[in-house]
Design an enzyme around this catalytic site. Structure first.
Site, mmCIF file in Angstrom:
data_model
loop_
_atom_site.group_PDB
_atom_site.id
_atom_site.type_symbol
_atom_site.label_atom_id
_atom_site.label_comp_id
_atom_site.label_asym_id
_atom_site.label_seq_id
_atom_site.Cartn_x
_atom_site.Cartn_y
_atom_site.Cartn_z
ATOM 1 C CE LYS A 161 -3.874 -2.036 2.558
ATOM 2 N NZ LYS A 161 -4.917 -1.856 1.535
ATOM 3 C CG ASP A 217 -8.362 -5.323 5.817
ATOM 4 O OD1 ASP A 217 -9.488 -4.903 5.497
ATOM 5 O OD2 ASP A 217 -7.589 -5.846 5.000
ATOM 6 C CG ASP A 234 -3.872 -3.905 -1.004
ATOM 7 O OD1 ASP A 234 -4.038 -4.413 0.129
ATOM 8 O OD2 ASP A 234 -4.111 -2.710 -1.250
ATOM 9 N NE ARG A 284 -10.802 -9.111 -4.225
ATOM 10 C CZ ARG A 284 -11.027 -8.083 -5.030
ATOM 11 N NH1 ARG A 284 -11.187 -8.280 -6.339
ATOM 12 N NH2 ARG A 284 -11.104 -6.863 -4.557
#
Length: 508
Positions: free
Chosen positions: A282, A293, A352, A356
């Protein structure tokens, strides 16, 4: 945790640090809300004028303090704004009461006891006021110490006790409403604590240990798969994301069962305890809040425990997909292909886009039990924040009626949500020449692309919904209503409400 009780005591005779009343915004100035009749009478019916002189308008979230009138055993009156006066014959909405109570509780930090004399027509109002007060009183001070009072590490301890005036302590409905408010609020605040805990103290292993302790306390069955068990089981998504970290990943399964249950819900939570972006690091300015997160997993954890505490007549299984996404010599690289728990292969184009990947394994694991519905919760995409802002989460799914029911449940409990589509044309963007699917697709509509990816890992014929809570999960601004700065606990109440509706047979 702030204590919550019901009382039929008259306002003037109750000993407390403050009495909380409501004031609404009328067409010609502030209007004193129901519940404050005794206070208004003590001011000779001129309380609205006094408040207006002090600058009060009745706007939502507004706080006005004034000395209590003669004869009261409380030294302070705190008037909190409720917003616009309801239309004729209408009552103040439960969300307005919830927010006002939260504002008041936060304003009274450092006080030992406060009497809340807000509009209270029924048990639902009592539950809303109680919930708002308990959530508004929340404070995360575990890492602060002013060197004076260990009970007030941030200078002021949270409001210690809330008394709801006008409540009915012996009424079953009122008692149930208060008990529900306590159970849900305590677990939601636990999820806030988890989100706020720094990543050097919260990793997959320690998160799993916290879940084990809670499961033991509340009679919930728990199974924890460590990295060895994940390797043996073929959980390539979770292992791939966690491969770059010294803190090894975990998959935690929490199972609450009721002997009277006719339905089974599965909740799946993204639990990235810290997200650096991995090799796809990031940029500067995007790492500082990435301890949040794992908010999806925290919300799922809290919802399962709350369902157990409430004794809901529905089976609820929670799956916490826990990993830390770090760059190192052993980290997954862009271009790598992972074989997922389902057997499908995924080409990783961006490390990143890791949430998922862990969710995909957990969704497939949840699907093997054939639940009546699966709901996953995740701080998944910045695209959803761009679409809906910082206070609203998006809901996608493979069943329009179920998605609509979730949006309605979220609205009922005061969690802003919006239905989002899953356009089929976006699926082609994830085609891979190397694997069955890539973890990235078209940039525009990225939140919807992520939802389409997750759909690939839901078992055939299973109703499924995806909650992207990236916006409201962590509040970087100032507190508002009953929402603090930092972890918010969003989606917990939506999941609990879904479980309640399912237990009652109201979702088919």
């Amino acid at each position: 945790m702030t204590a919550l009780t019901l009382s039929t005591s008259a306002a003037p005779g109750l000993r407390a640090d403050a009495i909380v009343i409501g004031v609404a915004k009328g067409a010609k100035g502030p209007v004193v809300a129901p519940g404050a009749e005794a206070v208004d009478k003590a001011y000779d019916g001129r309380l609205a004028g006094v408040l207006e002189t002090l600058g009060a308008s009745g706007g939502e979230g507004e706080v006005t303090k004034l000395p209590a009138p003669s004869g009261f055993k409380t030294p302070l009156v705190l008037a909190v704004g409720l917003g616009a006066v309801p239309e004729k014959d209408a009552e103040y909405g439960t969300e307005a009461l919830r927010r006002a109570a939260g504002v008041a509780a936060r304003a009274l930090a450092g006080s030992k006891k406060a009497a809340f004399a807000l509009p209270l027509e029924d048990a639902a109002d009592a539950g809303a006021i109680g919930e708002g007060a308990l959530l508004g009183a929340y404070s995360f001070d575990a890492y602060k110490d002013n060197g004076k009072d260990p009970k007030a590490k941030n200078g002021k301890a949270p409001l210690a006790e809330v008394v709801l005036l006008g409540g009915k302590p012996r009424d079953k409905a009122y008692k149930a409403a208060v008990e529900r408010a306590v159970s849900v609020s305590e677990e939601l605040n636990r999820s806030r604590d988890l989100v706020n805990t720094p990543p050097n103290d919260l990793n997959p292993e320690s998160f799993a240990a916290i879940a084990q302790a809670a499961a033991k306390e509340h009679g919930i069955k728990i199974q924890v798969l460590d990295d060895k068990a994940l390797t043996k089981g073929g959980y390539g998504g979770i292992l791939g994301v966690g491969s770059g970290s010294a803190a090894t990943p975990r998959l935690v399964k929490l199972s609450y069962t009721s002997s009277k249950a006719k339905k089974h819900l599965a909740f799946v939570g993204k639990g990235i305890t810290y997200d650096s972006g991995g090799i796809s690091l990031k940029p500067a300015g995007h790492n500082e809040t990435m301890k949040c997160d794992m908010a999806g997993a925290a919300s799922v954890f809290a919802a399962v425990v709350a369902a157990a505490r409430l004794g809901l007549e529905v089976n609820v299984t929670g799956w916490l997909a826990l990993a830390e996404n770090m760059p190192s010599g052993s980290a997954t690289r862009p271009g790598d292909v992972l074989r997922m728990y389902s057997g499908k292969t995924v080409e990783v184009l961006n490390t990143d886009a890791e949430g998922r990947l862990v969710l995909a394994d957990a969704l497939w694991a949840a699907s093997q039990e054939k639940p009546d519905a699966i709901v996953d919760v995740a701080t998944l995409t910045g695209a959803m924040v761009l679409a809906l802002g910082n206070r609203t989460f998006g809901i996608m799914g493979n069943d329009d009626a179920f998605r609509a029911a979730l949006v309605e449940a979220a609205e009922e409990v005061g969690e802003p949500a919006w239905p989002m589509p899953l356009p089929e044309h976006l699926r082609k963007g994830m085609d891979s020449a190397t694997a069955d699917i890539a973890n990235m697709g078209e940039r525009m509509g990225g939140g919807l692309v992520a939802g389409l990816f997750l759909r690939e890992f839901v078992g055939e014929g299973i109703t499924w919904a995806h909650l992207d809570i990236a916006g409201p999960a962590f509040n970087e601004g100032g507190p508002f209503g009953y929402t603090p700065k930092g972890g918010t606990g969003t989606a917990v109440r939506t999941l609990v409400r879904l479980a309640e509706l399912t237990a009652a047979g109201d979702l088919g």
